[in-house]
Design an enzyme around this catalytic site. Structure first.
Site, mmCIF file in Angstrom:
data_model
loop_
_atom_site.group_PDB
_atom_site.id
_atom_site.type_symbol
_atom_site.label_atom_id
_atom_site.label_comp_id
_atom_site.label_asym_id
_atom_site.label_seq_id
_atom_site.Cartn_x
_atom_site.Cartn_y
_atom_site.Cartn_z
ATOM 1 N N GLN A 1 0.838 -1.196 0.000
ATOM 2 C CA GLN A 1 0.000 0.000 0.000
ATOM 3 C C GLN A 1 0.876 1.250 0.000
ATOM 4 O O GLN A 1 1.673 1.463 0.916
ATOM 5 C CB GLN A 1 -0.941 0.018 1.206
ATOM 6 C CG GLN A 1 -1.990 1.131 1.102
ATOM 7 C CD GLN A 1 -2.906 1.191 2.297
ATOM 8 O OE1 GLN A 1 -2.473 1.579 3.381
ATOM 9 N NE2 GLN A 1 -4.168 0.829 2.114
ATOM 10 N N TYR B 1 -6.119 10.837 3.978
ATOM 11 C CA TYR B 1 -4.745 11.102 3.575
ATOM 12 C C TYR B 1 -4.730 11.897 2.263
ATOM 13 O O TYR B 1 -5.766 12.331 1.779
ATOM 14 C CB TYR B 1 -3.956 9.796 3.520
ATOM 15 C CG TYR B 1 -3.906 9.118 4.869
ATOM 16 C CD1 TYR B 1 -3.364 9.786 5.973
ATOM 17 C CD2 TYR B 1 -4.432 7.840 5.071
ATOM 18 C CE1 TYR B 1 -3.350 9.196 7.231
ATOM 19 C CE2 TYR B 1 -4.420 7.250 6.326
ATOM 20 C CZ TYR B 1 -3.874 7.933 7.409
ATOM 21 O OH TYR B 1 -3.870 7.357 8.656
ATOM 22 N N ARG C 1 -7.468 2.242 -2.847
ATOM 23 C CA ARG C 1 -8.406 2.172 -1.728
ATOM 24 C C ARG C 1 -9.091 3.529 -1.571
ATOM 25 O O ARG C 1 -8.428 4.569 -1.558
ATOM 26 C CB ARG C 1 -7.666 1.821 -0.434
ATOM 27 C CG ARG C 1 -8.595 1.460 0.718
ATOM 28 C CD ARG C 1 -7.837 1.180 2.006
ATOM 29 N NE ARG C 1 -8.495 0.138 2.792
ATOM 30 C CZ ARG C 1 -8.446 0.044 4.112
ATOM 31 N NH1 ARG C 1 -7.753 0.931 4.819
ATOM 32 N NH2 ARG C 1 -9.045 -0.939 4.748
ATOM 33 N N GLY D 1 -9.330 -6.899 9.300
ATOM 34 C CA GLY D 1 -8.203 -6.235 9.933
ATOM 35 C C GLY D 1 -7.868 -6.812 11.289
ATOM 36 O O GLY D 1 -7.004 -7.673 11.421
ATOM 37 N N ARG D 2 -8.562 -6.340 12.324
ATOM 38 C CA ARG D 2 -8.229 -6.744 13.691
ATOM 39 C C ARG D 2 -8.279 -8.256 13.881
ATOM 40 O O ARG D 2 -7.463 -8.827 14.614
ATOM 41 C CB ARG D 2 -9.169 -6.059 14.683
ATOM 42 C CG ARG D 2 -9.003 -4.534 14.724
ATOM 43 C CD ARG D 2 -10.038 -3.888 15.630
ATOM 44 N NE ARG D 2 -9.927 -2.430 15.680
ATOM 45 C CZ ARG D 2 -10.523 -1.612 14.816
ATOM 46 N NH1 ARG D 2 -11.272 -2.105 13.843
ATOM 47 N NH2 ARG D 2 -10.367 -0.307 14.920
#
Length: 374
Positions: free
Chosen positions: A106, A192, A239, A328-329
């Site tokens: 990424q 971002y 993304r 994810g987690r």
């Protein structure tokens, strides 16, 4: 392309990706873990072990990785702009490929989500000098402990600087190929830099990079074109975060802007589109009508991420709104997550206090099923 057959598509039906059949559709989501070697933000053998443990994913998307020193916004996050960083990442890709995995890097420029301490006292950069509420994780050199600190009002980028950033994305993509990655995912989400250009709340420019929807899309398009030209569209992905409202990103025009972006991305024929859904408790709902719009606009592979469990993952795939689901987690604490989901094995919980730690604890010490007599 979505699977077209008479059999019900599920999370555990096979999928062809980059010319190879993957046995399921469980993706490891990109997650900042802040464990690169210092100084230099260099990936290391500990990172290689961590990612290789999770190589049973249909695809691993690496943690966000800065394309340049200017793109850095969090302590101990890795880069892909130096020779040492490329060599460090090569340890990771070799380890993942040895286990039969696929991994995309990424690519990250944080823009205003940064702090002067990362830039020799200079302000972080952004489309416009707009104050906002946002925090980043920064290690205090006097205590060696990380804390969340406020981001200052950034300075606006010049057009010459924007052109240099596009070149940095191109160079970083080539570095990723040299490091052995299967492709790259451009980080255009989560507030971002690319996401900042998309939003009227963070981009108040009055030139060809601001104002109209088409102008606000310009940086996204130019970055994707540059990366795809360098390494091929089949190894280029992005993304996006349509429903993000945090970090001063609550833009009333973002859904039509994202819709226009997906039409462009579809024409370019990129590897996949990754949609991240807000995953906090009172987050805006990712509406089914918007899912339908994206599916109509984009005929390639779609990955979704955001607090999914097995039933919701099966729902989004069986309805054709996504082809793969990123976790994810759950992948932090369960390195063998695809097996646990498919066999309905209990899931371990991750320790949030070790999310941004510097050691193996809470990182590569989570066991696979059966390794600790669960």
């Amino acid at each position: 392309m979505p699977t077209n057959n008479t059999t019900q598509t599920t999370l555990f039906s096979p999928l062809t990706f980059l010319g190879q059949e993957r046995p399921h559709r469980v993706v490891m989501a990109p997650m900042t873990r802040a464990r690169s070697t210092q100084p230099g933000d260099v990936p290391n053998q500990m990172n290689a072990i961590y990612y290789a443990q999770r190589a049973s994913a249909a695809l691993i998307i690496s943690e966000a990785t800065q394309i340049s020193p200017q793109g850095k916004g969090y302590s101990f996050t890795p880069g892909i702009h130096s020779a040492e960083q490329v060599e460090g990442w090569r340890l990771v890709t070799k380890a993942v490929h040895a286990k039969g995995g696929k991994i995309f890097l990424q690519l990250w420029h944080v823009g205003r989500m940064s702090h002067p301490d990362f830039h020799q006292g200079d302000l972080p950069v952004a489309p416009s000098a707009v104050p906002f509420e946002g925090q980043i994780w920064k290690v205090d050199p006097t205590t060696n402990r990380g804390i969340m600190v406020d981001c200052p009002t950034p300075r606006a980028l010049s057009k010459k600087e924007i052109a240099a950033i596009i070149k940095d994305f191109r160079h970083a993509a080539q570095n990723a190929m040299d490091a052995g990655f299967d492709g790259v995912e451009i980080h255009g989400a989560n507030g971002y830099l690319i996401d900042q250009f998309l939003r009227t709340t963070s981009n108040i420019r009055h030139d060809e990079y601001g104002g109209s929807r088409e102008n606000r899309l310009r940086l996204l398009k130019e970055v994707v074109i540059a990366v795809a030209d360098q390494i091929g569209p089949q190894r280029t992905a992005i993304r996006l975060a349509p429903f993000l409202t945090a970090r001063g990103m609550n833009c009333p025009d973002i859904l039509p802007t994202i819709s226009d972006a997906t039409e462009f991305l579809n024409c370019l024929g990129i590897a996949y589109l990754h949609l991240v859904e807000a995953d906090w408790d009172d987050a805006p709902t990712f509406t089914e009508s918007f899912r339908q719009t994206i599916r109509q606009n984009f005929s390639g592979l779609i990955i979704v991420a955001g607090k999914y469990d097995l039933p919701s993952a099966e729902w989004v795939i069986s309805n054709g709104y996504a082809d793969l689901v990123a976790f994810g987690r759950d992948f932090i604490a369960n390195p063998d997550l695809p097996r646990r989901l498919e066999q309905n094995l209990p899931l371990a919980s991750f320790d949030g206090s070790t999310l941004f730690s510097g050691s193996e604890i809470g990182y590569s010490d989570y066991p696979a099923w059966g390794e600790d007599n669960i």
